[in-house]
Scaffold this motif. Structure first.
Motif, mmCIF file in Angstrom:
data_model
loop_
_atom_site.group_PDB
_atom_site.id
_atom_site.type_symbol
_atom_site.label_atom_id
_atom_site.label_comp_id
_atom_site.label_asym_id
_atom_site.label_seq_id
_atom_site.Cartn_x
_atom_site.Cartn_y
_atom_site.Cartn_z
ATOM 1 N N GLN A 2 0.856 -1.193 0.000
ATOM 2 C CA GLN A 2 0.000 0.000 0.000
ATOM 3 C C GLN A 2 0.896 1.249 0.000
ATOM 4 O OE1 GLN A 2 -1.920 -1.981 3.577
ATOM 5 N NE2 GLN A 2 -3.449 -0.436 3.064
ATOM 6 N N ILE A 3 1.064 1.845 -1.155
ATOM 7 C CA ILE A 3 1.901 3.030 -1.292
ATOM 8 C C ILE A 3 0.997 4.250 -1.386
ATOM 9 C CG2 ILE A 3 3.711 4.162 -2.619
ATOM 10 C CD1 ILE A 3 4.448 1.410 -3.738
ATOM 11 N N ALA A 4 1.070 5.116 -0.394
ATOM 12 C CA ALA A 4 0.199 6.292 -0.361
ATOM 13 C C ALA A 4 0.703 7.400 -1.266
ATOM 14 C CB ALA A 4 0.080 6.812 1.075
ATOM 15 N N GLY A 5 2.012 7.462 -1.495
ATOM 16 C CA GLY A 5 2.567 8.519 -2.330
ATOM 17 C C GLY A 5 4.043 8.329 -2.564
ATOM 18 N N VAL A 6 4.566 9.031 -3.546
ATOM 19 C CA VAL A 6 5.975 8.950 -3.919
ATOM 20 C C VAL A 6 6.520 10.352 -4.118
ATOM 21 C CG1 VAL A 6 7.643 8.135 -5.634
ATOM 22 C CG2 VAL A 6 5.656 6.724 -5.070
ATOM 23 N N VAL A 7 7.702 10.615 -3.547
ATOM 24 C CA VAL A 7 8.471 11.814 -3.884
ATOM 25 C C VAL A 7 9.615 11.337 -4.771
ATOM 26 C CG1 VAL A 7 9.888 13.698 -3.010
ATOM 27 C CG2 VAL A 7 7.858 12.990 -1.750
ATOM 28 N N GLU A 52 4.566 1.453 -11.084
ATOM 29 C CA GLU A 52 4.931 2.859 -11.277
ATOM 30 C C GLU A 52 6.268 3.174 -10.606
ATOM 31 O OE1 GLU A 52 1.798 5.763 -10.537
ATOM 32 O OE2 GLU A 52 0.317 4.149 -10.663
ATOM 33 N N VAL A 53 6.529 2.538 -9.474
ATOM 34 C CA VAL A 53 7.800 2.733 -8.778
ATOM 35 C C VAL A 53 8.940 2.198 -9.640
ATOM 36 C CG1 VAL A 53 9.157 2.161 -6.735
ATOM 37 C CG2 VAL A 53 6.705 2.653 -6.512
ATOM 38 N N GLU A 54 8.766 1.010 -10.169
ATOM 39 C CA GLU A 54 9.823 0.438 -11.006
ATOM 40 C C GLU A 54 10.048 1.276 -12.264
ATOM 41 O OE1 GLU A 54 10.657 -3.477 -11.632
ATOM 42 O OE2 GLU A 54 9.853 -4.249 -9.731
ATOM 43 N N GLU A 55 8.975 1.821 -12.822
ATOM 44 C CA GLU A 55 9.124 2.668 -14.011
ATOM 45 C C GLU A 55 9.911 3.927 -13.665
ATOM 46 O OE1 GLU A 55 8.394 5.661 -16.954
ATOM 47 O OE2 GLU A 55 7.574 5.754 -14.924
ATOM 48 N N LEU A 56 9.639 4.507 -12.492
ATOM 49 C CA LEU A 56 10.377 5.684 -12.028
ATOM 50 C C LEU A 56 11.857 5.361 -11.854
ATOM 51 C CD1 LEU A 56 10.678 8.521 -10.690
ATOM 52 C CD2 LEU A 56 10.067 7.401 -8.524
ATOM 53 N N LEU A 57 12.133 4.255 -11.200
ATOM 54 C CA LEU A 57 13.530 3.884 -10.953
ATOM 55 C C LEU A 57 14.263 3.586 -12.253
ATOM 56 C CD1 LEU A 57 13.174 1.689 -7.742
ATOM 57 C CD2 LEU A 57 13.779 4.112 -7.930
#
Length: 235
Positions: A2-7, A52-57
């Protein structure tokens, strides 16, 4: 997870590192000064998919030093271990912000961590006044021992505000942390932004001049304890 947000780019959550910060949903405690009250409820679903996290990284490879898992309380989530493993597979360092609510879960995560920011909110016997009824005050101090034994990069931090139990305890908290071997301590002043309405309303009664004298005295006293690194983070 459960990821609430990303900076996507942050230079403060892991000192001397450029990182992305993931804010994980849910926390077992209800600290009076919490700046992330919107993500305390563990029943709220995540807003960001891991893809989405993996795409960002993938886009930030070579630009970011690592990823910090924050919250909420990141160790609450069972998916933390596979997420840490995956971040390391992608070539990034791993950091964690934790209040130390779950020592056994921190112990499992430590082999996958490069750095930990550990909140010691008060002396063990006063945790209920800071983190809410049911907060087990011995757990964060157990986490301190675990992190020190693991040899991971470690910052211990305490957040205070006028009239709080934390402000009364912080010098002794810092002394005990230093005696245990903590290399880095951060004295943090609570910020009003993002906190619960009751805390924000109470802040209007603070005597700024009295508080600045108290704050200055604590900065001086903790600075004299001999930490390798001492951070002062005023609001």
């Amino acid at each position: 997870m459960q990821i609430a947000g990303v900076v996507p780019l942050n230079s403060t959550d892991w000192p001397d590192h450029l990182c992305a910060t993931l804010y994980l949903q849910g926390c077992p405690w209800s600290c009076t000064y919490c700046q992330n009250v919107a993500i305390i409820d563990p029943q709220v679903p995540g807003q960001v998919a891991w893809a989405e996290v993996e795409e960002l990284l993938g886009r930030r490879r070579g630009l970011l030093d690592g990823v910090v898992f924050s919250g909420g309380e990141a160790t609450r989530q069972g998916a933390l271990i596979p997420a840490l493993t995956r971040v390391r597979e992608l070539g990034f360092g791993t950091g964690l912000h934790t209040a130390g609510a779950y020592p056994h879960r921190l112990a499992a995560a430590l082999p996958l961590l490069d750095w930990v920011g550990l909140d010691l909110k008060a002396l063990p016997e006063h945790y209920g006044a800071v983190a809410g009824r049911g907060a087990r005050g011995t757990a964060p101090w157990q986490c301190l021992e675990l992190a020190l034994d693991a040899g991971v990069g470690l910052e211990v931090r305490t957040t205070i505000y006028p009239g709080s139990v934390a402000a009364e305890d912080v010098l002794e908290v810092a002394r005990r942390a230093r005696c245990a071997g903590a290399p880095t301590f951060a004295l943090q002043e609570a910020r009003v932004q993002g906190t619960a309405a009751q805390f924000e309303a109470g802040a209007t009664a603070w005597d700024a001049q009295v508080w600045q004298r108290e704050w200055g005295g604590l900065v001086e006293a903790i600075g004299a304890l001999g930490f390798e690194t001492f951070h002062v983070r005023a609001a």
